[in-house]
Every structure is written in structure tokens, then in C-alpha cells.
Design a protein around this motif. Structure first.
Motif, PDB file in Angstrom:
ATOM      1  N   LYS A 113       0.825  -1.215   0.000  1.00 32.91           N
ATOM      2  CA  LYS A 113       0.000   0.000   0.000  1.00 32.91           C
ATOM      3  C   LYS A 113       0.857   1.262   0.000  1.00 32.91           C
ATOM      4  CE  LYS A 113      -3.273  -2.455   2.999  1.00 32.91           C
ATOM      5  NZ  LYS A 113      -3.838  -2.490   4.379  1.00 32.91           N
ATOM      6  N   GLY A 114       2.163   1.095  -0.220  1.00 35.64           N
ATOM      7  CA  GLY A 114       3.056   2.248  -0.122  1.00 35.64           C
ATOM      8  C   GLY A 114       3.178   2.735   1.306  1.00 35.64           C
ATOM      9  N   GLN A 115       3.217   1.793   2.268  1.00 36.92           N
ATOM     10  CA  GLN A 115       3.267   2.164   3.681  1.00 36.92           C
ATOM     11  C   GLN A 115       4.598   2.842   4.030  1.00 36.92           C
ATOM     12  OE1 GLN A 115       2.653  -0.935   2.484  1.00 36.92           O
ATOM     13  NE2 GLN A 115       1.200  -2.078   3.750  1.00 36.92           N
ATOM     14  N   PHE A 116       4.540   3.786   4.942  1.00 38.56           N
ATOM     15  CA  PHE A 116       5.749   4.411   5.476  1.00 38.56           C
ATOM     16  C   PHE A 116       5.438   4.956   6.865  1.00 38.56           C
ATOM     17  CE2 PHE A 116       3.376   7.764   3.421  1.00 38.56           C
ATOM     18  CZ  PHE A 116       3.534   8.885   4.227  1.00 38.56           C
ATOM     19  N   HIS A 117       6.445   4.972   7.720  1.00 40.32           N
ATOM     20  CA  HIS A 117       6.249   5.496   9.073  1.00 40.32           C
ATOM     21  C   HIS A 117       6.623   6.972   9.103  1.00 40.32           C
ATOM     22  CE1 HIS A 117       5.901   5.360  13.465  1.00 40.32           C
ATOM     23  NE2 HIS A 117       6.915   6.219  13.448  1.00 40.32           N
ATOM     24  N   ARG A 129       5.879   7.461   0.570  1.00 42.57           N
ATOM     25  CA  ARG A 129       6.509   8.576   1.278  1.00 42.57           C
ATOM     26  C   ARG A 129       6.777   9.770   0.363  1.00 42.57           C
ATOM     27  NH1 ARG A 129       9.205   8.761   6.059  1.00 42.57           N
ATOM     28  NH2 ARG A 129       9.252   6.480   6.212  1.00 42.57           N
ATOM     29  N   ASP A 130       7.135   9.507  -0.906  1.00 41.94           N
ATOM     30  CA  ASP A 130       7.481  10.584  -1.830  1.00 41.94           C
ATOM     31  C   ASP A 130       6.275  11.423  -2.250  1.00 41.94           C
ATOM     32  OD1 ASP A 130       6.490   8.320  -3.165  1.00 41.94           O
ATOM     33  OD2 ASP A 130       7.371   8.960  -5.067  1.00 41.94           O
ATOM     34  N   LYS A 131       5.077  10.969  -1.932  1.00 40.70           N
ATOM     35  CA  LYS A 131       3.869  11.696  -2.338  1.00 40.70           C
ATOM     36  C   LYS A 131       3.316  12.579  -1.218  1.00 40.70           C
ATOM     37  CE  LYS A 131       2.275   8.322  -5.787  1.00 40.70           C
ATOM     38  NZ  LYS A 131       3.448   7.463  -5.761  1.00 40.70           N
ATOM     39  N   PHE A 132       3.967  12.569  -0.054  1.00 37.74           N
ATOM     40  CA  PHE A 132       3.455  13.323   1.091  1.00 37.74           C
ATOM     41  C   PHE A 132       4.564  14.110   1.784  1.00 37.74           C
ATOM     42  CE2 PHE A 132       0.561   9.805   0.444  1.00 37.74           C
ATOM     43  CZ  PHE A 132      -0.688  10.375   0.629  1.00 37.74           C
ATOM     44  N   PHE A 133       4.164  15.140   2.501  1.00 33.63           N
ATOM     45  CA  PHE A 133       5.073  15.868   3.380  1.00 33.63           C
ATOM     46  C   PHE A 133       4.369  16.053   4.718  1.00 33.63           C
ATOM     47  CE2 PHE A 133       2.270  19.221   2.113  1.00 33.63           C
ATOM     48  CZ  PHE A 133       2.308  20.170   3.125  1.00 33.63           C
ATOM     49  N   HIS A 134       5.139  16.191   5.784  1.00 30.78           N
ATOM     50  CA  HIS A 134       4.546  16.380   7.109  1.00 30.78           C
ATOM     51  C   HIS A 134       4.531  17.863   7.446  1.00 30.78           C
ATOM     52  CE1 HIS A 134       3.318  15.302  11.189  1.00 30.78           C
ATOM     53  NE2 HIS A 134       4.099  16.291  11.568  1.00 30.78           N
ATOM     54  N   CYS A 135       3.350  18.371   7.778  1.00 32.19           N
ATOM     55  CA  CYS A 135       3.209  19.765   8.208  1.00 32.19           C
ATOM     56  C   CYS A 135       3.230  19.785   9.736  1.00 32.19           C
ATOM     57  CB  CYS A 135       1.900  20.366   7.682  1.00 32.19           C
ATOM     58  SG  CYS A 135       1.599  22.058   8.280  1.00 32.19           S
ATOM     59  N   ASP A 136       4.235  20.415  10.313  1.00 27.38           N
ATOM     60  CA  ASP A 136       4.370  20.443  11.768  1.00 27.38           C
ATOM     61  C   ASP A 136       3.257  21.244  12.430  1.00 27.38           C
ATOM     62  OD1 ASP A 136       6.681  18.880  11.844  1.00 27.38           O
ATOM     63  OD2 ASP A 136       7.965  20.610  11.457  1.00 27.38           O
ATOM     64  N   THR A 137       2.752  22.268  11.751  1.00 29.41           N
ATOM     65  CA  THR A 137       1.673  23.082  12.334  1.00 29.41           C
ATOM     66  C   THR A 137       0.366  22.298  12.359  1.00 29.41           C
ATOM     67  OG1 THR A 137       2.704  25.116  11.506  1.00 29.41           O
ATOM     68  CG2 THR A 137       0.392  25.250  12.181  1.00 29.41           C
ATOM     69  N   CYS A 138       0.005  21.712  11.225  1.00 33.31           N
ATOM     70  CA  CYS A 138      -1.231  20.930  11.145  1.00 33.31           C
ATOM     71  C   CYS A 138      -1.112  19.608  11.894  1.00 33.31           C
ATOM     72  CB  CYS A 138      -1.598  20.657   9.691  1.00 33.31           C
ATOM     73  SG  CYS A 138      -2.009  22.133   8.737  1.00 33.31           S
ATOM     74  N   GLY A 139       0.137  19.093  11.999  1.00 32.53           N
ATOM     75  CA  GLY A 139       0.363  17.862  12.731  1.00 32.53           C
ATOM     76  C   GLY A 139       0.005  16.608  11.970  1.00 32.53           C
ATOM     77  N   LEU A 140       0.079  16.657  10.626  1.00 31.45           N
ATOM     78  CA  LEU A 140      -0.236  15.477   9.823  1.00 31.45           C
ATOM     79  C   LEU A 140       0.441  15.539   8.474  1.00 31.45           C
ATOM     80  CD1 LEU A 140      -3.767  15.549   8.185  1.00 31.45           C
ATOM     81  CD2 LEU A 140      -2.622  17.597   9.027  1.00 31.45           C
ATOM     82  N   VAL A 144       1.936  16.359  -1.437  1.00 28.99           N
ATOM     83  CA  VAL A 144       2.993  17.324  -1.745  1.00 28.99           C
ATOM     84  C   VAL A 144       2.478  18.514  -2.557  1.00 28.99           C
ATOM     85  CG1 VAL A 144       4.889  15.689  -1.583  1.00 28.99           C
ATOM     86  CG2 VAL A 144       3.665  15.919  -3.740  1.00 28.99           C
ATOM     87  N   ASN A 145       1.413  18.297  -3.359  1.00 27.54           N
ATOM     88  CA  ASN A 145       0.894  19.417  -4.162  1.00 27.54           C
ATOM     89  C   ASN A 145       0.152  20.448  -3.322  1.00 27.54           C
ATOM     90  OD1 ASN A 145      -1.476  18.054  -3.604  1.00 27.54           O
ATOM     91  ND2 ASN A 145      -1.935  17.527  -5.728  1.00 27.54           N
ATOM     92  N   MET A 146      -0.010  20.170  -2.005  1.00 27.54           N
ATOM     93  CA  MET A 146      -0.662  21.121  -1.111  1.00 27.54           C
ATOM     94  C   MET A 146       0.339  21.901  -0.260  1.00 27.54           C
ATOM     95  SD  MET A 146      -3.834  18.813   0.291  1.00 27.54           S
ATOM     96  CE  MET A 146      -4.457  20.186   1.259  1.00 27.54           C
ATOM     97  N   LYS A 147       1.629  21.641  -0.463  1.00 27.76           N
ATOM     98  CA  LYS A 147       2.654  22.205   0.419  1.00 27.76           C
ATOM     99  C   LYS A 147       2.618  23.726   0.475  1.00 27.76           C
ATOM    100  CE  LYS A 147       7.452  21.488   1.743  1.00 27.76           C
ATOM    101  NZ  LYS A 147       8.679  20.713   1.482  1.00 27.76           N
ATOM    102  N   ASP A 148       2.410  24.373  -0.658  1.00 24.83           N
ATOM    103  CA  ASP A 148       2.434  25.838  -0.694  1.00 24.83           C
ATOM    104  C   ASP A 148       1.039  26.458  -0.753  1.00 24.83           C
ATOM    105  OD1 ASP A 148       5.269  25.841  -0.749  1.00 24.83           O
ATOM    106  OD2 ASP A 148       5.233  25.464  -2.913  1.00 24.83           O
ATOM    107  N   THR A 149      -0.007  25.629  -0.736  1.00 21.87           N
ATOM    108  CA  THR A 149      -1.358  26.173  -0.915  1.00 21.87           C
ATOM    109  C   THR A 149      -2.298  25.907   0.252  1.00 21.87           C
ATOM    110  OG1 THR A 149      -2.052  24.152  -2.086  1.00 21.87           O
ATOM    111  CG2 THR A 149      -1.194  25.966  -3.427  1.00 21.87           C
ATOM    112  N   HIS A 150      -1.994  24.918   1.098  1.00 25.49           N
ATOM    113  CA  HIS A 150      -2.950  24.592   2.162  1.00 25.49           C
ATOM    114  C   HIS A 150      -2.927  25.647   3.268  1.00 25.49           C
ATOM    115  CE1 HIS A 150       0.541  23.156   4.422  1.00 25.49           C
ATOM    116  NE2 HIS A 150      -0.234  23.059   5.492  1.00 25.49           N
ATOM    117  N   LYS A 151      -4.032  25.767   3.959  1.00 27.20           N
ATOM    118  CA  LYS A 151      -4.150  26.693   5.079  1.00 27.20           C
ATOM    119  C   LYS A 151      -3.915  25.927   6.374  1.00 27.20           C
ATOM    120  CE  LYS A 151      -7.249  30.063   7.229  1.00 27.20           C
ATOM    121  NZ  LYS A 151      -8.577  30.726   7.156  1.00 27.20           N
ATOM    122  N   CYS A 152      -2.919  26.350   7.131  1.00 33.74           N
ATOM    123  CA  CYS A 152      -2.574  25.641   8.364  1.00 33.74           C
ATOM    124  C   CYS A 152      -3.577  25.932   9.475  1.00 33.74           C
ATOM    125  CB  CYS A 152      -1.184  26.044   8.847  1.00 33.74           C
ATOM    126  SG  CYS A 152       0.173  25.371   7.858  1.00 33.74           S
TER     127      CYS A 152
END
Length: 281
Positions: A113-117, A129-140, A144-152
Motif C-alpha cells: 500500500k506504499g506504507q511508510f512510518h 513517502r514521496d507523495k506526502f510531506f509532514h506539516c508540523d503546524t497541522c500535525g499530519l 505534496v501538491n498542497m505544500k504551498d497552498t494549504h491553510k494551516c
């Protein structure tokens, strides 16, 4: 073909068939352990000391406590029933408990399933793992395409889903972040859409991107134009506040909706309010 070669060929085919049947039987046996994961071991719950197929199966059957996956110290091999310290394979029969093993989460799974810790989330995610990034503010983890556009929103996943009231952070159901930054289960988001609910259940801001909302408000504009109010209501004005931009306006009353008059807004996601009386000099 000689009789000897034919016999050797038949024996080879039979051996291959037996091997396929053996593999199929093993897959069926492993899959039968649990409807949530494909694995070859049971987790031993530290609270009730019982071997269970997974934390989800445990929690579905036990209403008194939940299985803490991180607290699990022991597992039981499904092949030889050996109880042992949690590890990737059995210490007795050397059966691999899963193709993916995370001893931080005590997660064992044979399905790819493309599992990663993620240490930031404190648990395993799926999807690569290459398709996601961890946002420390949001905590999840977010795409990756939301890195510069999501609202924390601070630790947004640590809340319960505002639709179903179930946990978000540890849920096996995917989540959908809305434009306002709040998070709900993807299935709950779809349910809102299917039932014509176009606002965030928490802050009441409209759901959808700018292009979607523009088309939505243009449709309401058309309905308003084609539904003129009776003469006695034609010049009635109302004070409204917009849930989308937060601006206050004085607008024409209409039963279909009252449009925010703020520049670059035009939303019909408004509510009437009574302004305070003017102060006396």
C-alpha cells in the motif's frame, strides 16, 4: 516425447500445481485472520493480555478499552502459536509476519500500500513517502501538491471529525482538508456534497475552490434575476455578514439569498444580523 520425458513433464506440472494450490491456501488462510490487514501474527493487548488479529478488530469487540498499538510488546505466530517478543518473523518457525513491518507501530501487513512510518504523525501512513510531506503546524501528512497552498490549522487532525465525531488522526479512512483549513473524513466530505451541504460544519465557510464557487454564485445570480421579488419587497434592505469573507453589507432582500457586496467576494453564504443602534451624541 518418450514415456520417461512425459512422466517427468507430468511430475513437474503436478509439482507446480501443488505449489500454486499451497500458495493460494496460504493466502486464503492469512486473509481469513483479519478483514483489515493481511498478516501472520496476532497482537497481544497489554490491557486484557489477549491475542487479537489487529487493533481495529479488538476495539470493535471490546468497548471497555482500546488497544494501544505502540504499547504492544508481544505477538503470537499464526502458524505455530508461539508467543514471543514483537519482531518481523517468528523465532520458532521463522514465518515472516508481513512484507511490511513497523515495530514502532507494531504494524504487520502483507499487502503493498506504499506504507511508510512518519515520526511527526507518530504512526504509519499509506500512499508512498514521496507523495506526502509532514506539516508540523497541522500535525499530519498532506499531499505534496498542497505544500504551498494549504491553510494551516494548529493540530487540526487531533480533533474528531465534525460530521461523524470519530477520530481523524488514527483513522484508516482518508481525510479531506477544506479550503478553510478544517479537516473531515473523505467519506463525510462526499456525504456533505451528496446532500447539497456546501459549508464547513465548523466555521460555515463555503466548500470548494474559487472556480467552483464562482460558478455556484453565478447560478444563484441567474435564479435571483429570474425570480423578482413582489413590489412591496423590492426596495427592502437588510444587513448581512458574509461567512466567507467576514465583511458586513447592506443589501437588497431576496428570498433566494442575499449576496455579499464586498469587493472580490460576491458570495451568497451570508446571514442577516441586526446592527447596533447608532450612539447618541
Amino acid at each position: 516425447m518418450t514415456e520417461l520425458n512425459k512422466s517427468e513433464g507430468d511430475a513437474g506440472e503436478m509439482a507446480e500445481l501443488d505449489k500454486c494450490e499451497e500458495v493460494a491456501a496460504e493466502v486464503e488462510e492469512v486473509a481469513a485472520l483479519c478483514k483489515h490487514y493481511t498478516r501472520r501474527c496476532y497482537l497481544v493487548c497489554v490491557d486484557c493480555d489477549k491475542p487479537v488479529t489487529c487493533r481495529l478488530c479488538h476495539d470493535e469487540e471490546n468497548m471497555k478499552h482500546e488497544l494501544d498499538r505502540h504499547a504492544v510488546k508481544e505477538v503470537v505466530c499464526s502458524k505455530c502459536d508461539e508467543r514471543q517478543k514483537a519482531s518481523p518473523k517468528c523465532v520458532k518457525c521463522e514465518t515472516n509476519f508481513g512484507k511490511y513491518v513497523c515495530l514502532k507501530c507494531n504494524l504487520f501487513d502483507d499487502n503493498e500500500k506504499g506504507q511508510f512510518h512518519c515520526d511527526g504523525c507518530g504512526l504509519c501512513r499509506v500512499g508512498g513517502r514521496d507523495k506526502f510531506f509532514h506539516c508540523d503546524t497541522c500535525g499530519l501528512c498532506l499531499a505534496v501538491n498542497m505544500k504551498d497552498t494549504h491553510k494551516c490549522v494548529e493540530k487540526v487532525s487531533r480533533d474528531k471529525c465534525s460530521v461523524c465525531c470519530h477520530d481523524l488522526h488514527t483513522s484508516v479512512i482518508g481525510t479531506t482538508p477544506m479550503q478553510c483549513g478544517h479537516l473531515i473524513h473523505s467519506t463525510c466530505y462526499q456525504s456533505l456534497s451528496d446532500n447539497g451541504i456546501g459549508r464547513c460544519p465548523i466555521c460555515l465557510k463555503s466548500i470548494g475552490d474559487k472556480a467552483h464557487l464562482r460558478l455556484r454564485w453565478e447560478h444563484v445570480d441567474m435564479v435571483v434575476r429570474e425570480s423578482p421579488m413582489p413590489p412591496e419587497y423590492k426596495d427592502v434592505m437588510k444587513h448581512v455578514i458574509c461567512y466567507d469573507c467576514g465583511e458586513k453589507s447592506e443589501v437588497n432582500f431576496h428570498v433566494v439569498g442575499m449576496k455579499c457586496s464586498a469587493k472580490d467576494c460576491g458570495s451568497y453564504n451570508t446571514t442577516e444580523y441586526n446592527p447596533p443602534p447608532p450612539t447618541q451624541q
